[in-house]
Write a protein that holds these residues in place. Sequence first.
Motif, short mmCIF file in Angstrom:
data_model
loop_
_atom_site.label_atom_id
_atom_site.label_comp_id
_atom_site.label_asym_id
_atom_site.label_seq_id
_atom_site.Cartn_x
_atom_site.Cartn_y
_atom_site.Cartn_z
N PHE A 135 0.97 -1.10 0.17
CA PHE A 135 -0.09 -0.04 0.01
C PHE A 135 0.97 1.31 0.07
O PHE A 135 1.70 1.49 0.87
N ARG A 136 0.63 2.01 -0.91
CA ARG A 136 1.55 3.26 -1.06
C ARG A 136 0.77 4.67 -1.32
O ARG A 136 -0.25 4.51 -2.25
N PHE A 137 0.85 5.47 -0.33
CA PHE A 137 0.21 6.89 -0.56
C PHE A 137 1.04 7.67 -1.84
O PHE A 137 2.21 7.39 -1.98
N LEU A 138 0.06 8.22 -2.57
CA LEU A 138 0.49 9.12 -3.62
C LEU A 138 0.68 10.43 -3.09
O LEU A 138 -0.27 10.99 -2.76
N THR A 139 1.85 10.97 -3.04
CA THR A 139 1.86 12.50 -2.55
C THR A 139 2.61 13.41 -3.57
O THR A 139 3.16 12.91 -4.44
N GLY A 140 2.46 14.71 -3.39
CA GLY A 140 3.08 15.56 -4.42
C GLY A 140 2.04 16.28 -5.53
O GLY A 140 1.29 15.25 -5.94
N PRO A 141 2.35 17.47 -5.51
CA PRO A 141 1.47 17.98 -6.78
C PRO A 141 1.78 17.16 -8.14
O PRO A 141 2.89 17.02 -8.41
N GLY A 142 0.70 16.83 -8.81
CA GLY A 142 0.80 16.31 -10.04
C GLY A 142 1.15 14.73 -10.03
O GLY A 142 1.60 14.09 -11.18
N SER A 143 1.55 14.30 -8.66
CA SER A 143 2.03 12.81 -8.71
C SER A 143 0.95 12.04 -8.68
O SER A 143 -0.11 11.95 -8.04
N SER A 144 0.75 11.11 -9.67
CA SER A 144 -0.30 10.26 -10.21
C SER A 144 0.07 8.80 -9.52
O SER A 144 -0.68 7.91 -9.13
#
Length: 165
Positions: free
Chosen positions: A20-29
Amino acid sequence: MIPVPGPPPRDRFGNALLDFRFLTGPGSSGLDGHTPLPLALVVVHHAEHVLMVFDRRRQQWELPGGLIEPHESPAEAAVRELAEETGIHGVHARLTALAEFELQHPPRREYAAVFRTALSAPPTLTVNDEVSAFHWWHPNSPVPNTMSPLDAEIAHRVTTHPHHD
């Protein structure tokens, strides 16, 4: 991907939540176009509870969601599945995480795009051919044996993550 700590949670069908990985950062898909991504799940959050739907076929409580059609994006699938399974329309679902599953029938690895949306008021929910009931579940409460432990783990992680809605 960050492995799920301890032994991976498994459901009664033998399926497991491996990563399970959170997706972070602007524009990070977080979606590279090469990862087999057939599923979109939605964590609907309201008043510290998460909406679970009772799937008629699998006879268990689950997060709303389902298969991504060939012509749609994961976000479009998330919004469509949420509307089809609950009657909730017009919400913005934000891509939050990527979950990796080990599925048993047939044996394979699959990924799900995990979206979340927060509601300010409880919605009117509509039963249908796929979903027979709804339950607002608190992610810190025990997981009933009729609930998918994989979906419960995903709901818990999304709602307790410091950046949740």
